[in-house]
Design an enzyme around this catalytic site. Structure first.
Site, PDB file in Angstrom:
ATOM      1  N   LYS A  15       0.747  33.303-127.632  1.00 33.04           N
ATOM      2  CA  LYS A  15       0.689  34.717-128.070  1.00 33.04           C
ATOM      3  C   LYS A  15      -0.512  34.942-128.995  1.00 33.04           C
ATOM      4  CE  LYS A  15       5.552  35.050-127.160  1.00 33.04           C
ATOM      5  NZ  LYS A  15       6.820  35.703-127.369  1.00 33.04           N
ATOM      6  N   GLU A  22      12.215  35.872-117.842  1.00 30.51           N
ATOM      7  CA  GLU A  22      12.302  35.930-119.303  1.00 30.51           C
ATOM      8  C   GLU A  22      13.115  37.160-119.717  1.00 30.51           C
ATOM      9  OE1 GLU A  22       8.841  33.628-121.275  1.00 30.51           O
ATOM     10  OE2 GLU A  22       8.225  35.710-121.035  1.00 30.51           O
ATOM     11  N   SER A  62      13.251  31.744-126.113  1.00 29.69           N
ATOM     12  CA  SER A  62      13.870  30.909-127.152  1.00 29.69           C
ATOM     13  C   SER A  62      14.200  29.487-126.693  1.00 29.69           C
ATOM     14  CB  SER A  62      15.123  31.594-127.720  1.00 29.69           C
ATOM     15  OG  SER A  62      14.746  32.792-128.371  1.00 29.69           O
ATOM     16  N   HIS A  90       3.910  40.115-119.026  1.00 26.11           N
ATOM     17  CA  HIS A  90       4.807  39.672-120.106  1.00 26.11           C
ATOM     18  C   HIS A  90       5.505  40.898-120.694  1.00 26.11           C
ATOM     19  CE1 HIS A  90       6.307  38.100-123.856  1.00 26.11           C
ATOM     20  NE2 HIS A  90       6.207  36.901-123.315  1.00 26.11           N
ATOM     21  N   ASN A 107       2.935  29.588-124.284  1.00 23.68           N
ATOM     22  CA  ASN A 107       2.408  30.942-124.485  1.00 23.68           C
ATOM     23  C   ASN A 107       2.226  31.108-125.996  1.00 23.68           C
ATOM     24  OD1 ASN A 107       1.866  33.634-124.697  1.00 23.68           O
ATOM     25  ND2 ASN A 107       3.896  34.342-124.053  1.00 23.68           N
ATOM     26  N   GLY A 113      11.931  35.330-128.411  1.00 21.43           N
ATOM     27  CA  GLY A 113      11.688  35.352-129.852  1.00 21.43           C
ATOM     28  C   GLY A 113      12.922  35.652-130.686  1.00 21.43           C
ATOM     29  N   GLU A 166       6.210  41.739-123.594  1.00 20.62           N
ATOM     30  CA  GLU A 166       5.574  42.329-124.783  1.00 20.62           C
ATOM     31  C   GLU A 166       4.461  43.293-124.380  1.00 20.62           C
ATOM     32  OE1 GLU A 166       4.775  38.709-126.913  1.00 20.62           O
ATOM     33  OE2 GLU A 166       6.927  38.470-127.245  1.00 20.62           O
TER      34      GLU A 166
HETATM   35  P1  PGA Z   1       9.860  32.554-127.145  1.00 20.67           P
HETATM   36  O1  PGA Z   1       8.810  33.336-126.221  1.00 20.67           O
HETATM   37  O2  PGA Z   1       9.899  31.127-126.637  1.00 20.67           O
HETATM   38  O3  PGA Z   1       9.311  32.653-128.521  1.00 20.67           O
HETATM   39  O4  PGA Z   1      11.169  33.228-126.984  1.00 20.67           O
HETATM   40  C1  PGA Z   1       8.736  33.111-124.837  1.00 20.67           C
HETATM   41  C2  PGA Z   1       7.729  34.056-124.250  1.00 20.67           C
HETATM   42  O5  PGA Z   1       7.569  35.166-124.782  1.00 20.67           O
HETATM   43  O6  PGA Z   1       7.059  33.721-123.262  1.00 20.67           O
END
Ligand code: PGA
Length: 260
Positions: free
Chosen positions: A13, A168, A213, A96, A11, A174, A98
């Site tokens: 982003k 998640e 992460s 997601h 992903n 993140g 976010e």
């Molecule tokens: P991250 O993001 O690996 O940076 O924690 C995962 C995601 O948002 O799908």
């Protein structure tokens, strides 16, 4: 525990550029050629054409990070499932955190978009997971059921298995603090059990991913948990070497799974 090949999804982003994406995808192609695990790259929408160009006829799939539930119309700034399909996407990420956090995606709208993705021939990757506060209150099970049930109600249990579920936890995304392998296993096993109450075969064949992460140092432990079918990788997909390392780990685990 199934013997499905692991699925690792990048992903990316709102990151990347034409030269950076090219370098990333080409080195991924080069270093995973003989692999048996499954891979996909989800870049920002403008780069889907580039992904199609570089990855077509390869073992690596690509996908969108979001989509509208509508096929077309006066929805400024949105992208339709049919458009993603036209650019060769196999996958699309739905719900997601976010996007949920900013109020764009409700549990209900995730159900509608999951259905629209399937209708267009895409494989939706539905993201679910609790916030830190919910985690601390011990509400993880409640939250994932609350997020999953509207989707099941919308598409039915059989159609659910045509998609993928990514657990998640919001606090792990993140943050550099991945959930422990034990927590991930407990929740994915709970999710599989919840689906199994409706249909055991669907539960058995459902791809369940973990995201939050994941990096080259913790991937082996996380991805080797019995109910973890793969990972959704954010930050570590921005550095080609890190992502390739995670793919190598997934591939080794895939070979172990299939040999077992
Ligand atoms: P991250 O993001 O690996 O940076 O924690 C995962 C995601 O948002 O799908």
């Amino acid at each position: 525990m199934s013997n499905r090949p692991k699925l690792v999804v990048a992903n990316r982003k709102m990151h990347g550029s034409l030269p950076d994406n090219q370098q990333f995808m080409q080195s991924l192609l080069l270093h995973t050629q003989q692999h048996h695990a499954r891979y996909a790259v989800c870049p920002p929408h403008p780069y889907l054409y580039q992904a199609q160009h570089i990855l077509q006829n390869s073992h690596i799939a690509w996908g969108g990070q979001n989509m509208s539930r509508f096929e077309k119309g006066a929805y400024t700034g949105s992208v339709s499932p049919v458009m993603l399909k036209e650019f060769g996407c196999t996958y699309v990420i739905i719900g997601h955190s976010e996007r949920r956090q900013r109020g764009h995606d409700s549990d209900e709208s995730c159900g509608e978009r999951f259905e629209a993705a399937l209708k267009a021939g895409l494989t939706p990757i539905l993201c679910i997971g609790e916030t830190l506060e919910e985690y601390e209150q011990g509400e993880t099970d409640l939250v994932v059921v609350r997020q999953l049930n509207p989707v099941i109600a919308h598409v039915g249990i059989q159609a659910l298995s045509k998609g993928v579920i990514a657990y998640e936890p919001v606090w792990a995304i993140g943050s550099g603090k991945a959930a422990t392998p034990q927590h991930v296993q407990a929740i994915l096993s709970f999710i599989r059990g919840h689906i199994g109450l409706l249909d055991e075969q669907v539960a058995e064949k459902m791809d369940l991913l973990y995201g939050g992460s994941v990096n080259p140092s913790n991937a082996a432990q996380l991805l080797s948990m019995p109910d973890v079918d793969g990972g959704l990788i954010g930050g570590a997909s921005l550095v080609a070497d890190d992502f390739i390392r995670i793919c190598q780990i997934a591939n080794e685990l895939t070979d172990l799974r299939t040999a077992a």
